[in-house]
Design an enzyme around this catalytic site. Structure first.
Site, PDB file in Angstrom:
ATOM      1  N   ARG A   1     -20.375   4.922   0.079  1.00  9.84           N
ATOM      2  CA  ARG A   1     -20.234   4.418   1.448  1.00  9.84           C
ATOM      3  C   ARG A   1     -21.314   3.381   1.761  1.00  9.84           C
ATOM      4  NH1 ARG A   1     -16.658   7.718   4.572  1.00  9.84           N
ATOM      5  NH2 ARG A   1     -16.578   9.900   3.948  1.00  9.84           N
TER       6      ARG A   1
ATOM      7  N   ASP B   1     -12.119   1.753   9.776  1.00  9.27           N
ATOM      8  CA  ASP B   1     -12.446   1.012   8.552  1.00  9.27           C
ATOM      9  C   ASP B   1     -11.181   0.508   7.846  1.00  9.27           C
ATOM     10  OD1 ASP B   1     -11.798   3.649   8.062  1.00  9.27           O
ATOM     11  OD2 ASP B   1     -13.053   3.838   6.290  1.00  9.27           O
TER      12      ASP B   1
ATOM     13  N   ASP C   1      -4.173   2.729   6.276  1.00  8.97           N
ATOM     14  CA  ASP C   1      -3.470   2.937   5.012  1.00  8.97           C
ATOM     15  C   ASP C   1      -2.027   3.356   5.356  1.00  8.97           C
ATOM     16  OD1 ASP C   1      -2.749   3.686   2.449  1.00  8.97           O
ATOM     17  OD2 ASP C   1      -4.504   4.878   2.055  1.00  8.97           O
TER      18      ASP C   1
END
Ligand code: PRP
Length: 180
Positions: A167, A102, A105
């Site tokens: 979510r 998803d 980072d």
């Protein structure tokens, strides 16, 4: 459960995500044209919405598998350990593999998972992330395909959580904490 009140501002609409997925799938189909041994691997839990939309747009014969990784550290160190909580069900030696994430980072999760899967000798290993926050990177990692590059904002929705909530939002939103 989140403890501070907050609101969510839409950042990337469901329509924009769907349009980007169509483009990405055309590129993925070109890369994997002719293969009959592609395994699409979703990294749990955050990728579950993205992989569901991605595979339904992908016009290729595929198998689907999942892997769950958790990263932890004290937030002050640049080295974060990544643990495998749930491994793949199937072997990937000699297979083509597309890892679906998803968000990238710091990069530790996908970097670790990529190295782990490479050690299992797949024929080809590629990765795709819906979101990329390059300004947060701690290890030199870039997915082969990225949906959207975003600034260092606290994002939720489309699989991504805030303390396990949100979510199920159909879009990517930006968390804004309410004034006291
Ligand atoms: C989030 C996200 C990525 C990872 C990215 O997962 O889903 O897997 O962090 O961060 P990194 O690039 O800094 O490693 P998280 O550990 O929150 O678990 P989840 O997918 O179950 O929400």
């Amino acid at each position: 459960m989140p403890t501070r009140p907050y609101v969510i501002d839409e950042m990337i609409s469901a329509k924009a995500i769907a349009a980007r997925i169509e483009d990405l799938c055309r590129e993925i189909q070109t890369e994997f044209a002719g293969t009959d041994k592609l395994v699409v691997v979703g990294l749990l839990r955050g990728s579950f919405v993205f992989i569901a939309d991605l595979v339904r747009e992908l016009d290729l014969p595929i198998e689907v598998d999942f892997l769950e990784a958790s990263s932890y550290g004290d937030g002050m160190e640049s080295t974060r350990e990544v643990r495998i909580l749930k491994d793949l069900r199937g072997a990937i030696e000699g297979r083509d593999v597309l890892v679906v994430e998803d968000i990238v980072d710091t990069g530790h999760t996908l970097n670790h998972v990529t190295h782990l899967l490479e050690s299992r000798l797949p024929a080809r290993l590629k990765s795709i992330a819906l979101l990329d926050k390059p300004s947060r990177r701690e290890v030199d990692f870039k997915a082969n395909w990225t949906g959207f590059e975003i600034p260092d904002e606290f994002v939720v929705g489309y699989g991504i959580d805030f303390a396990q909530r949100n979510r199920n939002l159909p879009y990517i939103g930006k968390v804004r904490f309410a004034e006291k």
